[in-house]
Design an enzyme around this catalytic site. Sequence first.
Site, PDB file in Angstrom:
ATOM      1  N   ASP A 188     -10.885   1.857  -3.033  1.00  0.00           N
ATOM      2  CA  ASP A 188     -11.419   1.571  -1.701  1.00  0.00           C
ATOM      3  C   ASP A 188     -12.943   1.598  -1.712  1.00  0.00           C
ATOM      4  O   ASP A 188     -13.576   1.223  -0.727  1.00  0.00           O
ATOM      5  CB  ASP A 188     -10.897   2.602  -0.691  1.00  0.00           C
ATOM      6  CG  ASP A 188      -9.543   2.214  -0.111  1.00  0.00           C
ATOM      7  OD1 ASP A 188      -9.126   1.051  -0.303  1.00  0.00           O
ATOM      8  OD2 ASP A 188      -8.908   3.070   0.527  1.00  0.00           O
ATOM      9  N   ASP A 239       0.829  -1.208   0.000  1.00  0.00           N
ATOM     10  CA  ASP A 239       0.000   0.000   0.000  1.00  0.00           C
ATOM     11  C   ASP A 239       0.869   1.266   0.000  1.00  0.00           C
ATOM     12  O   ASP A 239       2.077   1.224   0.273  1.00  0.00           O
ATOM     13  CB  ASP A 239      -0.906  -0.025   1.237  1.00  0.00           C
ATOM     14  CG  ASP A 239      -2.250   0.642   0.999  1.00  0.00           C
ATOM     15  OD1 ASP A 239      -2.337   1.516   0.115  1.00  0.00           O
ATOM     16  OD2 ASP A 239      -3.209   0.296   1.717  1.00  0.00           O
TER      17      ASP A 239
HETATM   18  C1  GLA Z   1      -5.732   1.707   2.338  1.00  0.00           C
HETATM   19  C2  GLA Z   1      -6.208   0.548   1.484  1.00  0.00           C
HETATM   20  C3  GLA Z   1      -7.261  -0.226   2.233  1.00  0.00           C
HETATM   21  C4  GLA Z   1      -6.700  -0.711   3.542  1.00  0.00           C
HETATM   22  C5  GLA Z   1      -6.177   0.454   4.355  1.00  0.00           C
HETATM   23  C6  GLA Z   1      -5.451  -0.022   5.591  1.00  0.00           C
HETATM   24  O1  GLA Z   1      -6.722   2.653   2.507  1.00  0.00           O
HETATM   25  O2  GLA Z   1      -6.691   0.982   0.261  1.00  0.00           O
HETATM   26  O3  GLA Z   1      -7.716  -1.312   1.459  1.00  0.00           O
HETATM   27  O4  GLA Z   1      -5.671  -1.619   3.279  1.00  0.00           O
HETATM   28  O5  GLA Z   1      -5.277   1.244   3.595  1.00  0.00           O
HETATM   29  O6  GLA Z   1      -4.958   1.011   6.350  1.00  0.00           O
END
Ligand code: GLA
Length: 690
Positions: free
Chosen positions: A513, A445
Site C-alpha cells: 500500500d 483483498d
Molecule cells: C487494502 C488495499 C488497498 C485498497 C483498500 C480498500 O488496504 O491494499 O489497495 O484496496 O484495501 O479498502
Amino acid sequence: MLEIAENGRTWLLSGPLSSYAVHLTGDDELLHLHWGPRIALADAEALAARPLPDHSSFESPLDGREEYPVEGGPRFVRPALSVRTDERRGTEWGFEAYETEGDELRLRFRDAGAAVTLHYRMRDDVVERWVTLDNQGPAPLELLRADSATWTLPDRDGWRLSQLHGRWAAESRLTQSYLTYGEKVIGSRRGHTGHQHLPWVALDTDATEERGEVYGCALGWSGSWRIAVAQLPDARVQITGGAGHDDSGLLRLAAGESFTTPVFAGLWSDGGFGGASRAWHAYQRTYVIPEADRDRPVLFNSWEATHFDISEERQRALARRAAAIGVELFVVDDGWFGARTGERAGLGDWTPNPDRFPAGLKPLADDVHALGMQFGIWVEPEMVNPDSDLYRAHPDWVQYQTGRKRTELRHQLVLNLAREDVQEYLWERLDTLLTSAPIDYVKWDFNRSFTDAGWPGEAYPQRLWVDHVHALYALLDRLRAAHPGVAFESCSGGGGRIDLGIMSRTDQVWTSDNTDPLDRLSIQHGFSQVHPARVMAAWVTDSPNVQLNGRVSSLRFRFVSAMAGVLGVGGDLTRWTEEELAEARDWVGLYKEIRPLVQHGDLYRLRPPQGGLSAVQYVRGDEAVVLACLQAQRYGEPVPALRLRGLDPTASYECRETGEVHRGAVLLHHGLRTGLHGDLDATVIRLRRI
Ligand code: GLA
C-alpha cells in the site's frame, strides 16, 4: 534429470547447473548427500560411501544429515514431522519403495498405519519438495507438524542469512545477519502469509550481487507458516519449513485420509544474489505464474483517487482521463457494493450498491470498454462487516469461539472458509458477479489477520487454518476455470499475501500500500530477490503522497520508480493538469515500449537503493533498459557511472535516448553515464545492440 544408483539407494537429481542427492543407508536412514554444483552419479556414490562421524552418547550422527528428520528415535533437532495416535507419538519409519513418474521422484516410507512419501521434482535448477501423509488406519492420526522439507547446507564457515521483513506499507525489505548457534525462526501465525516476512530465506557465506554461492528456499503457502534456520552444535546448518506456525496440531487424519504439504522450493546458484534472483524469476515465469508469457496491462486503480467516495460519474471522469493517457485496464476499488460507503459496513454483500450503481456494474463496464480499456473490480470475499446483510443472516459463518469476544479489526470479521456453506455462498456470489457484467479483472483483498480462529461444533476446530487456505485456492481455481478471461490480483492490505502458492493462481500481486516512489525502491529491491517484475504491481500516485508520508516528487521520479514492475496509475487524474496528463501519456507510452524487457527479461540490480544512485537493468535478446533513480546528490560529488551487466562485450549498443553508440566492453567495465543530478531525479535509458 534423475539418476538412480544400481543398488536403488542413492538418487541424484540434476538441473542445468546444479545437483541434489540423497541416500538411504542399510538401516533405512535417509541422508542428505549433496546440494550444489552439478555432480555425477559416481560422485554421489562416493559421498554415500563416506562413514558418518563418530559421536558421543549425547549426540546423534543423524542430526544435521538427515533429509527429513522425524520426531522419535536418536534425533535432537527440530522435527520436520511430528505425529501422534492415541497410543504413540513420533515416527519410526521403514523404507517401502521408490517410484518415479515423469520427472518426479517419490520415496515412500511406512510406519505403523501411516505412509510418508517424500516428493522431489527438479525444475531447471529449482528443487521442488513436498510430502504426503496417508493414514492407512485403523486409528486416527494427528499431524502436529508436517513440514514440506528440510534443507541441508554443506559444511562452510560463517553462514549469513538474508530475509525479507516488513510490516504494513513497508514490506519485503532485505536484511542480512550472520548465523550463530541455535535457531532463527520466521513465519506468520496470522492465517495469511503476512507482511512481516516473505516465506523466503537465502544463505551464503561470501556472495556478492553477481558472484558466489547462494542457497535459497521459498515456500508456496498462503496461510500461517514457519521456516526455521538452525545452526547445530557442530555448526551444520539446516532449514526446515512448512504450513502452520506451531507444533500444536495441524490436522487430524481419519483412516483413509491424507494430507499433502505445500511445496517448499530450493535453489542453489553460484551467480551471487543476482544470479539466484534471475533463476527464481525464470522458474516462476515458466512453472508457477499462470500465462506468464502474456504482458500485464497498464492499469488505473481508483483507491487513492476516491477512497470510498465512489460514484459512476466520478469513475467515468477518471476513466476518460485514464484512457487518454494510455491506461489499458480500469479498476474500481473498494466501495462499489452493498452498504459500503466506508470501512464499517457492507463487506460480504457482493451486489452493486443500488444508490451508486442503480443498473449494476454493466453500464460503467461497458463505458470503460468503449474507451478501449478492460474493466476490473475490488473484492474482499473472505471477510464480513458485522454491519452487513450476510452477517445478520449468518452470524455463525465467521471464525469465533463460543462465549468469547469476536475481535474486530478494521471493523471486520473473518469468514470461516472451511465451512462448505460459506464456500458455496462465495462461489455463487462471485460467479454471479462475474457473469453480471463484463469484468476482466478482480483485485482480491484480505485486510485483517485471524484472531479468534474457532469453529464451534467442529471436532477438530484448528483444522480451519489449513482448510481456509485450501478453500481459498479451490475457490480461485473454480472461478478461473469458469471465467478464463478474468485475471486476478492477490492483495492483502498491500503485500500481506505473496508466496508461490497464491502466485500459482493469480496474475499479479499488489506489492505494498506504500506508493511513495522512494520507499518503493527498497520494497521492490527486496521483492525482486525472489519474485519477478512480471507480477510486481506498482502505481504512480499523487504528489504530495496521499497514502503515507506527504513526500513531494516529480512525475518523472514516480514513473521511473513504478516502471520497474507492472505499471499502474493510482492518482486523482481529475486533478492533474493538462501538462501532467501529457507527460503521463508519454511515460505510459515509453513503458509499453520497454514492457517486454521489464516483464519478461532478465533483471540485473546494478546498485541497491541505499541513499544515492540506484538502478535496475532488464535485458532481453538484443535490448536492454536501465531505470536509474538518484535519491540525493551529496557534497556536489559527481554521480557515478552505472556499470551495466548482461551485455556482449564485443558488441556495440545504440542508446535510444541520445543516439550515441557505446561499446559493450566499455558499458560493462567503465559504465554508462546517466546525466542525473540533484535530488529525486530519475531516468530511463534504452540500449539496442547494433
Ligand atoms: C487494502 C488495499 C488497498 C485498497 C483498500 C480498500 O488496504 O491494499 O489497495 O484496496 O484495501 O479498502
